[in-house]
Design a protein around this motif. Structure first.
Motif, PDB file in Angstrom:
ATOM      1  N   GLU A 299       0.888  -1.122  -0.097  1.00 41.60           N
ATOM      2  CA  GLU A 299       0.063   0.026  -0.137  1.00 41.60           C
ATOM      3  C   GLU A 299       0.893   1.211  -0.064  1.00 41.60           C
ATOM      4  O   GLU A 299       1.928   1.285   0.390  1.00 41.60           O
ATOM      5  N   PRO A 300       0.339   2.305  -0.237  1.00 46.30           N
ATOM      6  CA  PRO A 300       1.053   3.612  -0.367  1.00 46.30           C
ATOM      7  C   PRO A 300       1.514   4.005   1.155  1.00 46.30           C
ATOM      8  O   PRO A 300       0.897   3.738   2.098  1.00 46.30           O
ATOM      9  N   PHE A 301       2.568   4.516   1.408  1.00 48.65           N
ATOM     10  CA  PHE A 301       3.013   5.303   2.511  1.00 48.65           C
ATOM     11  C   PHE A 301       1.907   6.418   2.658  1.00 48.65           C
ATOM     12  O   PHE A 301       1.402   7.063   1.854  1.00 48.65           O
ATOM     13  N   GLU A 302       1.625   6.750   4.219  1.00 50.09           N
ATOM     14  CA  GLU A 302       0.575   7.802   4.374  1.00 50.09           C
ATOM     15  C   GLU A 302       1.059   8.632   5.438  1.00 50.09           C
ATOM     16  O   GLU A 302       1.887   8.292   6.227  1.00 50.09           O
ATOM     17  N   ASN A 303       0.587   9.905   5.281  1.00 51.29           N
ATOM     18  CA  ASN A 303       0.642  11.122   6.048  1.00 51.29           C
ATOM     19  C   ASN A 303       2.296  11.232   6.352  1.00 51.29           C
ATOM     20  O   ASN A 303       3.094  11.385   5.643  1.00 51.29           O
ATOM     21  N   GLU A 304       2.802  10.961   7.621  1.00 55.21           N
ATOM     22  CA  GLU A 304       4.247  11.492   8.060  1.00 55.21           C
ATOM     23  C   GLU A 304       5.007  10.519   7.256  1.00 55.21           C
ATOM     24  O   GLU A 304       6.255  10.776   6.979  1.00 55.21           O
ATOM     25  N   GLN A 305       4.808   9.354   7.110  1.00 51.72           N
ATOM     26  CA  GLN A 305       5.632   8.339   6.231  1.00 51.72           C
ATOM     27  C   GLN A 305       5.649   8.733   4.670  1.00 51.72           C
ATOM     28  O   GLN A 305       6.886   8.761   4.369  1.00 51.72           O
ATOM     29  N   ALA A 306       4.708   9.094   4.171  1.00 49.92           N
ATOM     30  CA  ALA A 306       4.672   9.585   2.882  1.00 49.92           C
ATOM     31  C   ALA A 306       5.740  10.737   2.838  1.00 49.92           C
ATOM     32  O   ALA A 306       6.329  11.102   1.951  1.00 49.92           O
ATOM     33  N   ASP A 307       5.784  11.674   3.835  1.00 50.90           N
ATOM     34  CA  ASP A 307       6.550  12.934   3.877  1.00 50.90           C
ATOM     35  C   ASP A 307       7.639  12.694   4.050  1.00 50.90           C
ATOM     36  O   ASP A 307       8.509  13.306   3.275  1.00 50.90           O
ATOM     37  N   GLU A 308       8.094  11.344   4.873  1.00 52.75           N
ATOM     38  CA  GLU A 308       9.538  11.060   5.091  1.00 52.75           C
ATOM     39  C   GLU A 308      10.244  10.814   3.944  1.00 52.75           C
ATOM     40  O   GLU A 308      11.346  11.039   3.620  1.00 52.75           O
ATOM     41  N   VAL A 309       9.297   9.890   3.119  1.00 51.91           N
ATOM     42  CA  VAL A 309       9.944   9.217   1.949  1.00 51.91           C
ATOM     43  C   VAL A 309       9.909  10.382   0.842  1.00 51.91           C
ATOM     44  O   VAL A 309      10.993  10.467   0.072  1.00 51.91           O
ATOM     45  N   ALA A 310       9.016  11.336   0.870  1.00 50.32           N
ATOM     46  CA  ALA A 310       9.266  12.290  -0.142  1.00 50.32           C
ATOM     47  C   ALA A 310      10.269  13.174   0.056  1.00 50.32           C
ATOM     48  O   ALA A 310      11.237  13.432  -0.897  1.00 50.32           O
ATOM     49  N   VAL A 311      10.597  13.696   1.264  1.00 50.19           N
ATOM     50  CA  VAL A 311      11.818  14.296   1.532  1.00 50.19           C
ATOM     51  C   VAL A 311      13.104  13.635   1.146  1.00 50.19           C
ATOM     52  O   VAL A 311      14.219  14.121   0.566  1.00 50.19           O
ATOM     53  N   SER A 312      13.255  12.089   1.459  1.00 46.44           N
ATOM     54  CA  SER A 312      14.389  11.356   1.130  1.00 46.44           C
ATOM     55  C   SER A 312      14.549  11.319  -0.356  1.00 46.44           C
ATOM     56  O   SER A 312      15.898  11.223  -0.930  1.00 46.44           O
ATOM     57  N   LEU A 313      13.496  11.496  -1.219  1.00 43.86           N
ATOM     58  CA  LEU A 313      13.613  11.593  -2.721  1.00 43.86           C
ATOM     59  C   LEU A 313      13.958  13.017  -3.195  1.00 43.86           C
ATOM     60  O   LEU A 313      13.775  13.115  -4.458  1.00 43.86           O
ATOM     61  N   GLY A 314      13.892  13.907  -2.224  1.00 47.41           N
ATOM     62  CA  GLY A 314      14.164  15.489  -2.512  1.00 47.41           C
ATOM     63  C   GLY A 314      12.946  16.180  -3.150  1.00 47.41           C
ATOM     64  O   GLY A 314      13.015  17.192  -3.760  1.00 47.41           O
ATOM     65  N   LEU A 315      11.764  15.633  -2.454  1.00 53.55           N
ATOM     66  CA  LEU A 315      10.310  16.403  -2.913  1.00 53.55           C
ATOM     67  C   LEU A 315      10.013  17.301  -1.690  1.00 53.55           C
ATOM     68  O   LEU A 315      10.377  16.981  -0.555  1.00 53.55           O
ATOM     69  N   LYS A 316       9.444  18.493  -2.275  1.00 52.89           N
ATOM     70  CA  LYS A 316       8.819  19.171  -1.165  1.00 52.89           C
ATOM     71  C   LYS A 316       7.731  18.639  -0.516  1.00 52.89           C
ATOM     72  O   LYS A 316       6.719  18.007  -1.110  1.00 52.89           O
ATOM     73  N   VAL A 317       7.527  18.546   1.101  1.00 51.22           N
ATOM     74  CA  VAL A 317       6.596  18.228   1.749  1.00 51.22           C
ATOM     75  C   VAL A 317       5.400  19.129   1.618  1.00 51.22           C
ATOM     76  O   VAL A 317       5.141  20.353   1.281  1.00 51.22           O
TER      77      VAL A 317
END
Length: 171
Positions: A129-147
């Motif tokens: 399943e997709p990462f959700e909320n804070e986990q989604a944010d954490e992975v986004a940041v690790s990939l260089g994406l803006k929260v």
């Protein structure tokens, strides 16, 4: 990020050449909301489903075909979607999701057959399943994406990350 697992493909890259990525971001939209249950989820329809028609007559094509343009832009056929939306009664407590997909052809390795589709997300009982909320944010940041934040109208929408981009941003 620890969420990517102890052993992942990024740990095995044997070159110092930077991996080209392309970020495509939309803002001020509804995001890809809906509980991650097949046709109830815009994210599922956009990244996993192919040719599913739920739209009103005359409003355009079927869900799932738009991903072809994203896939074509990635040499590794890998797309990550990070989406932010308003909380909904049918999906309480969730306002952000991140899901990665690879779209390779069907293939066989030894005795095992594979569909060619793979997901980057969290393990949920034999299903990813997709990462959700804070986990989604954490992975986004690790990939260089803006929260993104559901409290900011400009953050509602989706960011797509194409891995090993084959197109230039101006194109």
């Amino acid at each position: 990020s620890d969420l990517l697992g102890a052993d992942n493909a990024l740990d095995h890259i044997a070159t110092e050449i930077p991996l080209r990525t392309l970020t495509i971001s939309e803002t001020g939209t509804t995001g890809m909301y809906g509980p991650f249950q097949h046709a109830r989820s815009k994210l599922f329809l956009a990244l996993i489903s192919i040719g599913y028609t739920l739209k009103a007559e005359g409003s355009g094509g079927s869900y799932g075909y738009g991903k072809a343009g994203l896939i074509a832009g990635s040499a590794t056929r890998t797309v990550v979607a990070y989406t932010c939306f308003r909380e909904r009664p049918d999906d309480p407590g969730v306002t952000r999701r991140l899901l990665g997909m690879t779209y390779w052809g069907q293939h066989v390795l030894g005795e095992q057959s594979f569909t060619g589709f793979a997901r980057l997300g969290r393990e949920a009982g034999g299903w990813v399943e997709p990462f959700e909320n804070e986990q989604a944010d954490e992975v986004a940041v690790s990939l260089g994406l803006k929260v993104r934040s559901e409290g900011d109208l400009d953050d509602l929408g989706t960011t797509f990350l194409l891995v090993d981009a084959e197109v230039e941003p101006k194109d």
